[in-house]
Design an enzyme around this catalytic site. Structure first.
Site, mmCIF file in Angstrom:
data_model
loop_
_atom_site.group_PDB
_atom_site.id
_atom_site.type_symbol
_atom_site.label_atom_id
_atom_site.label_comp_id
_atom_site.label_asym_id
_atom_site.label_seq_id
_atom_site.Cartn_x
_atom_site.Cartn_y
_atom_site.Cartn_z
ATOM 1 N N SER A 269 0.797 -1.421 -0.096
ATOM 2 C CA SER A 269 -0.293 0.667 0.139
ATOM 3 C C SER A 269 1.096 1.518 -0.247
ATOM 4 C CB SER A 269 -1.021 -0.095 1.326
ATOM 5 O OG SER A 269 -0.065 0.140 2.438
ATOM 6 N N LYS A 270 0.350 1.971 0.021
ATOM 7 C CA LYS A 270 0.727 3.675 0.090
ATOM 8 C C LYS A 270 2.044 3.688 0.763
ATOM 9 C CE LYS A 270 -3.113 3.130 -0.811
ATOM 10 N NZ LYS A 270 -3.783 2.661 -0.478
ATOM 11 N N ARG A 271 1.679 3.198 2.187
ATOM 12 C CA ARG A 271 3.279 3.915 2.730
ATOM 13 C C ARG A 271 3.662 2.528 3.367
ATOM 14 N NH1 ARG A 271 1.852 -1.110 6.977
ATOM 15 N NH2 ARG A 271 -0.270 -2.067 6.091
ATOM 16 N N HIS A 272 3.966 1.985 1.795
ATOM 17 C CA HIS A 272 5.019 1.244 1.911
ATOM 18 C C HIS A 272 6.221 2.189 0.728
ATOM 19 C CE1 HIS A 272 2.849 -2.121 3.109
ATOM 20 N NE2 HIS A 272 4.253 -2.663 4.004
#
Length: 502
Positions: A269-272
Site C-alpha cells: 500500500s501507499k505506506r510502503h
RNA sequence: GUCCCCAUCGUCUAGUUGGCCUAGGACACUGGCCUCUCACGCCGGCAACAGGGGUUCGAAUCCCCUUGGGGACGCCA
C-alpha cells in the site's frame, strides 16, 4: 449450435467505433477460441505495482497466444472514480509499453446494457428487489458477528413483492443448496458451499450496477477468454460464476495471481513507499527493469533472471505462475535497473538522463557531450537519479568536497603532486584521454609514487568526489579550463587546511 | 469470528510424473582477486524444505493435523 455471428441479445457488445456485429471483424477475432484478456482497473488512484504486474501478465498472455488485450475502466463507483486516475493509469500503461488493442472502454458508458441484463435477470426470477433499510442490515450483520457467523444477507426480500417505484436495490438470487466452483489456471479447483454465499446486490439504489454484475456482463460481451486478476478477487468468483450461469453463458477461464506484499508482510500500500509506477520513473527506474522485476515476481523460467520483453512474450505461461504471495524487494529492482542502465543505448540513456540533470538545475547542452558522459558513467549507478547526481560535476564546479575524500586525499602531501600535475596539464598541447593518461603516469613516475597518489587528489579536486570514471576520461570530459580552475581551488583549499591545522 | 487460499535461504525463486537434493540460482550481506577511485567482473562464504503425524523400500515433493501468513465477508472495485 449457436451462430457465432448472432450472439444472443444478452451477449451483444458494441465497442465504441466498431460495428455491433462481430461478423465484420477479422476471422481471428470471431473465433471463440481466440485468447482475449483484459486489464480492468478502477480509476480510484494511480497505477501501482500490483496492478502493473496483473496488467503485465494479462498482456503477456494475450501476446504469447496472438490474442487481444483489452483495457477496461471499471468506473461504476461514481463517487470515487476520477478522470485524473484514468489518466494516471493510462500514463503508467504507456510508460511500461503495455499497449492495448481495444479500449479504454468505460463501464459508465454501458449502463443501459447492464440495465438490460438486470431486467432479464429479474424477469427470469434470478434477481429480486429488496428494500431492506441499512439499519436492518447493520443490525443483522452485528448479530451474526456476535454469533461468530459470517455476515450475510438473510434473504428477507426473496419472496416479498416490492413496489418498483419505491427506492430499492436489486439482489441476485443465489442458489441455497449445492456447491459452486471453478478451475483456476494458477490454483486449480476452488469450491464453495452455496450456503456460504448470500444474495449480493447487483444494482444499487441509484440505479447503477455493482462490480460483480458489471464484470460478468463485460467479460461476456467482450468475449474475454481468460480473466487474469488479483487473488483478492477469488472470493468474488463463485458469485460471478452464478451470474454467468443465470445468463446461460459459458464461464471464462480464471487465473488469480498472488498478491504482492510489502516488507512488513501486509498487502502493498501507499505506506510502503514508491508503489506508484510513475513514481519509479521519477526515481530513475527504467521501464524494462520494472517489467523484468515484476515478471519474476511470482513467475519463473528455470534460473533465468534477465528477460527482455520479447523473451517474456515468448516464454511466459500462466501455469508456471506461483500460488504464493511475494514480497516486493527494492534491492533486486535496483540491481536489475543497474543492469539495464549498463546495457542501454547511450543515446537513449542520454535523453532519459537529461531530464534528471534538469532536475538538478543543469543544462547538459552547456558542457561536454552528454552521450560521452553517459558512456563514461553508464553502469556506475543504480538509478538515473543517481546517474545524474554523480555526473553533475561535468557541468559545474563542485560546490564542496566529499568530506571523507577531502580528508583522505587533500593532505599537505598532495600539494606537490597536484601542482606538478597542474603545471603539466597547463602545458599540454593536446587534450585526449590517451595523453592525459600518459601525463598522470608521467607525474607519478617522476615523483616515484603510485598512480593513485596523483589520480586521487586530482579526482577529488576536479569532481569533488572520491569516485568517478577513470582519471583520464574524467579530466578529458571536464576540459582543460575547468580542470585548471578546479585544481587551483583545491590547492588553495589544501593550504588553508594546513594552516588552520597548525 | 466464518469461508477461501498459501507455506523451500532475510527476499525472489529452481525443484515439472516422489529417488540424480549431503536442496540449485539470483538479490542482499560478507571474505578475496582485479585496480588511479567507484562500479563492473571473477573466485569463495553465510543462509531454507514451518512443526507433527502418516503413505512408501525411499518425500522438499503425496495425505492429514497443527501453526503461521494472506485474502474475502459493502448499495468499493
Amino acid at each position: 449450435m449457436p451462430d457465432p455471428c448472432r450472439p444472443a441479445p444478452l451477449l451483444r457488445y458494441a465497442p465504441p467505433g466498431r460495428p455491433g456485429c462481430s461478423c465484420r471483424q477479422p476471422a481471428d477475432k470471431r473465433d471463440p477460441m481466440t485468447v482475449r484478456t483484459r486489464f480492468a482497473p478502477s480509476p480510484t488512484g494511480y497505477l501501482h505495482v500490483g496492478g502493473a504486474r496483473t496488467a503485465l501478465f494479462s498482456w503477456l498472455h494475450a501476446r504469447r497466444h496472438g490474442g487481444t488485450f483489452v483495457l477496461r475502466v471499471e468506473d461504476t463507483d461514481l463517487e470515487r472514480s476520477t478522470a485524473e486516475s484514468v489518466n494516471a493509469i493510462l500514463e503508467g500503461m504507456t510508460w511500461l509499453g503495455l499497449e492495448y488493442d481495444e479500449g479504454p472502454l468505460f463501464q459508465t458508458e454501458r449502463f443501459d446494457r447492464y440495465q438490460e441484463v438486470i431486467d432479464g435477470l429479474l424477469e427470469q426470477g434470478h434477481a429480486y428487489r429488496c428494500d431492506c433499510p441499512r439499519e436492518r442490515l447493520d443490525v443483522l450483520r452485528a448479530k451474526q458477528m456476535e454469533r461468530k457467523e459470517k455476515p450475510k444477507y438473510d434473504g428477507h426480500c426473496r419472496t416479498r413483492d416490492i413496489d418498483p417505484t419505491t427506492p430499492h436495490v436489486i439482489r441476485f438470487r443465489t442458489p441455497i443448496e449445492g456447491t459452486v466452483g471453478f478451475d483456476d489456471m494458477i490454483r486449480g479447483r476452488v469450491t464453495w458451499e452455496n450456503s456460504e454465499l448470500d444474495d449480493l446486490v447487483i444494482r444499487k439504489s441509484d440505479g447503477s450496477p455493482t462490480y460483480n454484475l458489471a464484470v460478468v456482463v463485460d467479460d461476456l460481451d467482450m468475449r474475454i477468454s481468460h480473466v487474469i486478476r488479483g487473488e483478492d478477487h477469488v472470493s468474488n468468483t463463485p458469485r460471478q460464476v452464478h451470474i454467468f450461469r443465470a445468463l446461460g453463458a459459458h464461464v471464462p477461464v480464471f487465473a488469480h495471481v498472488p498478491m504482492i506484499l510489502g516488507d512488513d508482510g501486509a498487502r502493498l500500500s501507499k505506506r510502503h513507499g514508491a508503489v506508484s509506477v510513475m513514481q519509479y520513473r521519477e526515481e530513475g527506474i527504467l521501464p524494462e527493469a520494472l517489467l523484468n522485476y515484476l515478471v519474476r515476481l511470482g513467475w519463473s523460467h528455470g534460473d533465468q533472471e534477465i528477460f527482455s520483453v520479447d523473451e517474456m512474450v515468448a516464454l511466459f505461461d500462466l501455469e508456471s505462475v506461483n500460488k504464493s504471495a511475494s514480497t516486493f524487494n527494492t534491492d533486486k529492482l535496483l540491481w536489475l535497473n543497474q543492469h539495464y542502465i549498463t546495457q542501454a543505448d547511450p543515446a537513449h540513456l542520454a535523453r532519459e538522463l537529461s531530464w534528471h540533470l534538469g532536475q538538478l538545475g543543469i543544462d547538459p547542452s552547456d558542457g561536454p557531450e552528454l552521450i560521452e558522459v553517459v558512456r563514461a558513467q553508464q553502469g556506475r549507478a543504480k538509478t538515473l537519479v543517481e546517474l545524474a547526481a554523480i555526473s553533475a560535476f561535468f557541468y559545474r564546479d563542485p560546490a564542496d568536497y566529499d568530506a571523507k575524500a577531502a580528508k583522505k586525499h587533500f593532505k599537505a602531501a598532495a600539494l606537490e603532486p597536484l601542482s606538478r600535475a597542474r603545471e603539466a596539464l597547463a602545458g599540454l598541447a593536446s587534450w585526449t584521454p590517451e595523453v592525459l593518461h600518459a601525463l598522470v603516469e608521467g607525474v607519478a613516475a617522476e615523483l616515484e609514487v603510485g598512480m593513485g597518489k596523483i589520480a586521487q587528489p586530482l579526482r577529488v579536486a576536479v569532481s569533488g568526489r572520491a569516485a568517478t570514471p577513470g582519471i583520464d576520461v574524467t579530466l578529458d570530459l571536464v576540459g582543460r579550463d575547468a580542470c585548471l580552475r578546479r585544481i587551483d581551488r583545491a590547492l588553495d583549499y589544501i593550504r588553508e587546511q594546513a594552516e588552520s591545522a597548525v
